[in-house]
Design an enzyme around this catalytic site. Structure first.
Site, short mmCIF file in Angstrom:
data_model
loop_
_atom_site.label_atom_id
_atom_site.label_comp_id
_atom_site.label_asym_id
_atom_site.label_seq_id
_atom_site.Cartn_x
_atom_site.Cartn_y
_atom_site.Cartn_z
CD GLU A 1 -7.67 -3.93 -3.03
OE1 GLU A 1 -7.93 -4.31 -4.14
OE2 GLU A 1 -7.66 -2.91 -2.44
CB SER B 1 -1.10 -0.09 1.19
OG SER B 1 -2.07 0.79 1.13
CG HIS C 1 -5.63 -0.14 -1.34
ND1 HIS C 1 -5.93 -1.44 -0.75
CD2 HIS C 1 -4.84 0.46 -0.79
CE1 HIS C 1 -5.36 -1.34 0.47
NE2 HIS C 1 -4.53 -0.19 0.46
#
Length: 290
Positions: free
Chosen positions: A217, A148, A190
């Site tokens: 993801e 992330s 994401h």
């Protein structure tokens, strides 16, 4: 430039699961989630000493570092890696402390957690920690792994803000400098779940020299020698190549107005597919034409 280190950038997960359950073995699939054997095991396999590698989990990007750090340790322990610790760097002055720098120098793998990538770069950028990190990546058998925010911050150009729904309105996407481990790309995370394709389109149309990388993801890229990218994990990686853009209204419209782009090339990668940053050629692992 011959880069000796490896880069693993991971798109993150909606819910990475928790190790708070007492019966870890029974619920391993749920608990590990994106820390499943595909990605984390690959990091261990690629590391200098495999399960014996010294791993530092760096929680700088997170606002809940004391909670998230132990979850990473438990996930790595579950896969047999026990030489793991959490390195909390919450202020810039901590990034120059001798003990912190010594731990970084001794690490075979650093794993940057999710959170806020601007927090990560504003705390670490330009510090001794940053200098040692880059030197290790270029000159040692070393892995930088980031999920992330940790992935988004790895490149020289970093997206730090921009709504998904309005991303193709001029000025909605904000870009600054990242940690600079890899140049010529911009990374968004994401990606599939949050519908961020427009953010990457705007980042690329502003400078088509930069390759856009969108990580879904439970999905990542293993980058070796700074140029060969291999998709790992269970999801998709979207690549946006702007070199063949034929036309756009980017400089003609006002801030907040929609952007038009003609002839933007995209690639979709899944597990084991590769892409060469020198040649811009993609190889599909299970091609129907081979």
């Amino acid at each position: 430039m011959n880069i000796k280190g490896k880069l693993v950038i991971i798109g993150g997960a909606v819910d990475k699961g928790s190790f708070t359950e007492t019966d870890i073995d029974k619920n391993a699939a749920k608990n590990l989630n994106f820390f499943e054997e595909g990605i984390l095991k690959r990091i261990l396999d690629e590391s200098k000493h495999k399960k014996e590698s010294r791993i530092e989990v760096i929680t700088t990007a997170s606002k809940i570092p004391r909670e998230i750090g132990p979850e990473y340790v438990k996930a790595l322990n579950y896969l047999g890696a026990n030489n793991v610790d959490v390195l909390h760097i919450e202020k810039r002055e901590q990034a120059t402390e001798p003990e912190v720098l010594a731990r970084l120098k001794a690490a075979d793998v650093v794993m940057f957690t999710g959170g806020d990538q601007l927090r990560l770069t504003s705390i670490l950028g330009g510090t001794q920690f940053d200098e040692i990190l880059l030197n290790k990546y270029h000159n040692e058998d070393f892995i930088y792994a980031g999920t992330s925010a940790g992935a988004a911050a790895a490149s020289n150009s970093m997206i730090y803000q921009g709504s998904s729904s309005e991303a193709l309105l001029k000025g909605e996407v904000k870009i600054t400098s990242g940690l600079g481990l890899i140049d010529g790309v911009v990374i968004d995370t994401h990606f599939v779940q949050r519908g961020r394709i427009g953010r990457l389109f705007q980042a690329v149309v502003g400078n088509p020299k930069v390759l856009g990388i969108g990580l879904g993801e439970d999905t990542g890229l293993l980058i070796t020698n700074g140029k060969k990218m291999e998709a790992i994990g269970s999801g998709l990686v979207i690549l946006v190549d702007g070199r063949e853009i034929k036309d756009t209204n980017l400089t003609q419209v006002e801030l907040g107005q929609p952007i038009s782009i003609s002839h933007l090339v995209t690639h979709v990668m899944s597990k084991y597919d590769t892409f060469d940053l020198d040649t811009y050629k993609m190889s599909i692992h299970s091609s129907q034409y081979v």
